[in-house]
Design an enzyme around this catalytic site. Structure first.
Site, PDB file in Angstrom:
ATOM      1  N   ALA A  24       0.807  -1.227   0.000  1.00  0.00           N
ATOM      2  CA  ALA A  24       0.000   0.000   0.000  1.00  0.00           C
ATOM      3  C   ALA A  24       0.841   1.279   0.000  1.00  0.00           C
ATOM      4  CB  ALA A  24      -0.929  -0.001   1.209  1.00  0.00           C
ATOM      5  N   THR A  28      -0.158   4.981  -1.529  1.00  0.00           N
ATOM      6  CA  THR A  28      -0.601   6.120  -0.715  1.00  0.00           C
ATOM      7  C   THR A  28       0.043   7.398  -1.247  1.00  0.00           C
ATOM      8  OG1 THR A  28       1.134   5.623   0.895  1.00  0.00           O
ATOM      9  CG2 THR A  28      -1.069   4.869   1.428  1.00  0.00           C
ATOM     10  N   PHE A  35      -6.209   1.006   3.341  1.00  0.00           N
ATOM     11  CA  PHE A  35      -7.389   0.495   4.038  1.00  0.00           C
ATOM     12  C   PHE A  35      -7.072   0.003   5.445  1.00  0.00           C
ATOM     13  CE2 PHE A  35      -9.307  -0.857  -0.292  1.00  0.00           C
ATOM     14  CZ  PHE A  35      -9.582   0.471  -0.557  1.00  0.00           C
ATOM     15  N   ARG A  36      -5.861  -0.537   5.606  1.00  0.00           N
ATOM     16  CA  ARG A  36      -5.537  -1.166   6.881  1.00  0.00           C
ATOM     17  C   ARG A  36      -5.010  -0.195   7.927  1.00  0.00           C
ATOM     18  NH1 ARG A  36      -4.526  -5.209   3.294  1.00  0.00           N
ATOM     19  NH2 ARG A  36      -5.399  -7.214   3.872  1.00  0.00           N
ATOM     20  N   ASP A 104      -4.808  -1.709  -7.473  1.00  0.00           N
ATOM     21  CA  ASP A 104      -5.168  -0.451  -8.118  1.00  0.00           C
ATOM     22  C   ASP A 104      -4.749  -0.318  -9.575  1.00  0.00           C
ATOM     23  OD1 ASP A 104      -2.366   0.032  -7.905  1.00  0.00           O
ATOM     24  OD2 ASP A 104      -2.643   0.962  -5.944  1.00  0.00           O
ATOM     25  N   HIS A 121      -3.390  -9.981  -4.669  1.00  0.00           N
ATOM     26  CA  HIS A 121      -4.709  -9.715  -4.097  1.00  0.00           C
ATOM     27  C   HIS A 121      -5.716  -9.265  -5.151  1.00  0.00           C
ATOM     28  CE1 HIS A 121      -2.494  -9.103   0.005  1.00  0.00           C
ATOM     29  NE2 HIS A 121      -2.662 -10.360  -0.298  1.00  0.00           N
ATOM     30  N   CYS A 154     -23.490 -13.188 -14.209  1.00  0.00           N
ATOM     31  CA  CYS A 154     -22.601 -13.367 -15.356  1.00  0.00           C
ATOM     32  C   CYS A 154     -23.437 -13.595 -16.619  1.00  0.00           C
ATOM     33  CB  CYS A 154     -21.679 -14.564 -15.135  1.00  0.00           C
ATOM     34  SG  CYS A 154     -20.689 -14.999 -16.574  1.00  0.00           S
ATOM     35  N   CYS A 157     -22.706 -17.398 -17.892  1.00  0.00           N
ATOM     36  CA  CYS A 157     -23.075 -18.632 -17.181  1.00  0.00           C
ATOM     37  C   CYS A 157     -24.048 -18.395 -16.031  1.00  0.00           C
ATOM     38  CB  CYS A 157     -21.826 -19.340 -16.665  1.00  0.00           C
ATOM     39  SG  CYS A 157     -21.133 -18.591 -15.176  1.00  0.00           S
ATOM     40  N   ILE A 238       9.102   6.375  -0.891  1.00  0.00           N
ATOM     41  CA  ILE A 238       9.584   5.679  -2.085  1.00  0.00           C
ATOM     42  C   ILE A 238       9.829   6.685  -3.210  1.00  0.00           C
ATOM     43  CG2 ILE A 238       8.940   3.960  -3.835  1.00  0.00           C
ATOM     44  CD1 ILE A 238       6.989   2.950  -1.422  1.00  0.00           C
TER      45      ILE A 238
END
Ligand SMILES: [Zn+2]
Length: 249
Positions: A24, A28, A35-36, A104, A121, A154, A157, A238
């Site tokens: 995350a 950010t 979220f956490r 994302d 995820h 769907c 199906c 980062i």
């Protein structure tokens, strides 16, 4: 240049098959809420787990309402300098794969080819049928939801359609776990960007890399669970550290 960037550049310079692992923290910096984190969405609203989603049409409606509420955010976000630096490392061939916990699509948006991004995820930018796996577009689901008050089944199906993310209680995606495993065992440097490394099984990959003989570098604002195993730890943004390191290559 910061010392951290210089040391990171040294690690990248000798790497032949680096793998980037993102959480995350890299997103950010694009304005996506974690979220956490404290004050994050999951401290205010209980996440809807997979069993509830399957069992209850109410839970499915609520889940889609929440997803549509986020659509403005997902449409507006753009990759930041950190994503761009990762994309540049892939372009240069230094980085073979980007393993991400994020949903994302920002690595793909920054120009990393799809087959180089391993999403542990899933991805919230589109939906999938839980039965046949067919892809469905969020916009089409929204149009149907607004007209009928519930999400469509769907169209191939009749199965239940869900965002292509991995919910709490949902099995990890087999193919992606396998790809991540292989990329990790083949790498000579794992660079963790913006993950506190607490969510397993995803957080197992950096340690697996280290055990396989790769070097491990971690860039994260806060301390992580695996700092003590790393060859280099940088507690910084980062977007400031990585572009400087790439520029110094
Ligand atoms: Zn289907």
């Amino acid at each position: 240049m910061e010392d951290g960037s210089r040391a990171l550049a040294e690690l990248l310079r000798v790497a032949r098959r680096a793998v980037v692992f993102t959480g995350a923290g890299i997103s950010t910096e694009s304005g996506i809420p974690d979220f956490r984190s404290q004050g994050g969405i999951w401290t205010k609203m209980m996440p809807i787990d997979f069993d509830a989603f399957l069992a209850s049409p109410d839970a499915r409606r609520e889940s889609w309402r929440r997803r549509f509420e986020m659509e403005g955010t997902w449409r507006a976000v753009r990759p930041n300098a950190g994503h761009d630096a990762v994309a540049e490392l892939v372009r240069r061939g230094t980085v073979t794969h980007v393993i991400t916990q994020n949903i994302d699509n920002l690595h793909q948006d920054s120009g990393v080819p799809e087959d180089r991004v391993i999403e542990l995820h899933g991805n919230t930018r589109y939906a999938k049928c839980l039965t046949c796996g067919a892809r469905a577009e969020i916009e089409d689901i929204r149009t149907h939801f607004e007209a009928h008050g519930e999400p469509p089944d769907c169209k191939f199906c009749g199965g239940i359609v869900k965002t292509a993310t991995i919910s709490f209680g949902q099995a990890m995606p087999e193919k992606e776990m396998d790809l991540a495993h292989r990329a990790t065992l083949a790498c000579d440097l794992m660079l963790v960007l913006g993950s506190s490394l607490v969510v397993y099984p995803a957080a197992g990959f950096p340690l697996l890399a280290k055990r396989g003989g790769a070097r491990l570098a971690i860039v994260n604002r806060e301390e992580t669970e695996q700092d003590r195993f790393a060859d280099q730890v940088i507690h910084a943004s980062i977007g400031s550290v990585l572009p400087a390191a790439v520029a110094a290559l």
